[in-house]
Design an enzyme around this catalytic site. Structure first.
Site, mmCIF file in Angstrom:
data_model
loop_
_atom_site.group_PDB
_atom_site.id
_atom_site.type_symbol
_atom_site.label_atom_id
_atom_site.label_comp_id
_atom_site.label_asym_id
_atom_site.label_seq_id
_atom_site.Cartn_x
_atom_site.Cartn_y
_atom_site.Cartn_z
ATOM 1 N N ARG A 291 14.083 -71.817 29.765
ATOM 2 C CA ARG A 291 13.455 -72.380 28.555
ATOM 3 C C ARG A 291 12.798 -71.221 27.805
ATOM 4 O O ARG A 291 11.596 -70.989 27.921
ATOM 5 C CB ARG A 291 12.433 -73.446 28.951
ATOM 6 C CG ARG A 291 11.783 -74.169 27.782
ATOM 7 C CD ARG A 291 10.903 -75.305 28.300
ATOM 8 N NE ARG A 291 10.211 -75.991 27.232
ATOM 9 C CZ ARG A 291 9.049 -75.588 26.723
ATOM 10 N NH1 ARG A 291 8.446 -74.520 27.175
ATOM 11 N NH2 ARG A 291 8.483 -76.279 25.742
ATOM 12 N N SER B 36 14.547 -85.454 27.730
ATOM 13 C CA SER B 36 13.117 -85.785 27.838
ATOM 14 C C SER B 36 12.876 -87.138 27.191
ATOM 15 O O SER B 36 13.312 -87.364 26.059
ATOM 16 C CB SER B 36 12.273 -84.746 27.093
ATOM 17 O OG SER B 36 12.487 -83.482 27.631
ATOM 18 N N LYS C 136 3.177 -76.129 26.980
ATOM 19 C CA LYS C 136 3.950 -76.622 25.842
ATOM 20 C C LYS C 136 2.986 -76.908 24.705
ATOM 21 O O LYS C 136 2.149 -77.817 24.803
ATOM 22 C CB LYS C 136 4.723 -77.892 26.244
ATOM 23 C CG LYS C 136 5.644 -78.441 25.154
ATOM 24 C CD LYS C 136 6.498 -79.570 25.750
ATOM 25 C CE LYS C 136 7.050 -80.500 24.692
ATOM 26 N NZ LYS C 136 8.190 -79.990 23.959
HETATM 27 N N1 TZP Z 1 7.636 -80.664 28.636
HETATM 28 C C1 TZP Z 1 6.654 -81.533 28.820
HETATM 29 S S1 TZP Z 1 5.313 -80.805 29.553
HETATM 30 C C2 TZP Z 1 6.092 -79.307 29.646
HETATM 31 C C3 TZP Z 1 7.358 -79.413 29.088
HETATM 32 C C4 TZP Z 1 8.336 -78.345 28.966
HETATM 33 C C5 TZP Z 1 5.456 -78.095 30.218
HETATM 34 C C6 TZP Z 1 5.259 -78.149 31.693
HETATM 35 O O1 TZP Z 1 4.636 -76.976 32.151
HETATM 36 P P1 TZP Z 1 3.525 -76.974 33.279
HETATM 37 O O2 TZP Z 1 2.969 -75.554 33.250
HETATM 38 O O3 TZP Z 1 4.204 -77.260 34.565
HETATM 39 O O4 TZP Z 1 2.477 -77.985 32.892
#
Ligand code: TZP
Ligand code: MG
Length: 211
Positions: A39, A110, A139
């Site tokens: 990503r 998602s 995010k």
């Molecule tokens: N989509 C929803 S939350 C997220 C993504 C890509 C980030 C998740 O990262 P982390 O550090 O595990 O909370």
């Protein structure tokens, strides 16, 4: 799709890492992550040739450990590299357009509500990512935390569909995510920021085989 690949689903881009990203990935693979998603997103992330080269290096490493290599958003790159699959959000390309072309690939979507869940299944998703379940720093445009209640509701709606939880998942709350209906946990920071990736992945892995 075999749900076991969702067990510990590591997501990473170069800007998420505190040390060398490929070293981070290799440690995570050695420790037993079951899926990897590239990503490469956000300020300072790689673009162009450097991005593609990094993607190829990640893919090669995943292949060596026989762990699926998934590309986030960039369906074009996923096809170009013949990745194992891709993951898309609601804002990304509509799934029906390329589901046919992506036969045999793992396609994740998602979802944030029950209508999106229904749609993802109808459109041929192989698994869905539900979240953010908890507060996340990884995010920028994340929606407010949906909580485990939402995950439980989605599991009730789709008893057998492959679901991975995402957003703020830690070694401490991973089991609560599983017992609320997720087949696995997807994480960025808990692995990228870990001082001991081996131990972190061991703590995240489900103690029981999923099926
Ligand atoms: N989509 C929803 S939350 C997220 C993504 C890509 C980030 C998740 O990262 P982390 O550090 O595990 O909370
Ligand atoms: Mg997206």
């Amino acid at each position: 799709m075999n749900c076991n690949i969702l067990n510990v689903y590591f997501i990473m881009g170069t800007i998420n890492c505190r040390k060398d990203p490929l070293e981070t990935l290799e440690e995570a693979l050695q420790a037993g992550i079951t899926c990897f998603q590239l990503r490469e997103k956000g300020e300072g992330s790689l673009t162009g040739k450097a991005y593609e080269e990094f993607a190829r290096a990640c893919q090669k490493m995943c292949q060596a450990y026989q762990v699926p290599f998934i590309v986030n958003d960039d369906v074009e790159l996923a096809f170009k590299l013949n990745a194992d699959g891709f993951h898309i959000g609601q804002e990304d390309l509509a799934l029906p357009i390329f589901r046919e072309k992506a036969k045999g690939k793992i396609v994740g979507v998602s979802v944030h509500n029950s209508r999106e869940m229904e749609q993802a299944i109808l459109n041929g998703a192989d698994y869905v990512g539900i979240g953010p379940l908890y507060k996340t720093q990884s995010k920028k445009d994340a929606k407010p935390p949906a909580g485990l209640y939402f995950l439980k509701a989605i599991r009730k709606q789709s008893a057998n569909f492959p679901i991975v939880g995402i957003g703020g998942i830690t070694e401490e709350n991973a089991n609560a995510v599983r017992s609320s209906g997720a087949d696995g946990v997807s994480v960025i920071s808990v692995i990228c920021h870990s001082e001991d990736i081996g131990q972190t992945v061991k703590n995240l892995l489900s103690k029981k085989k999923i099926n």
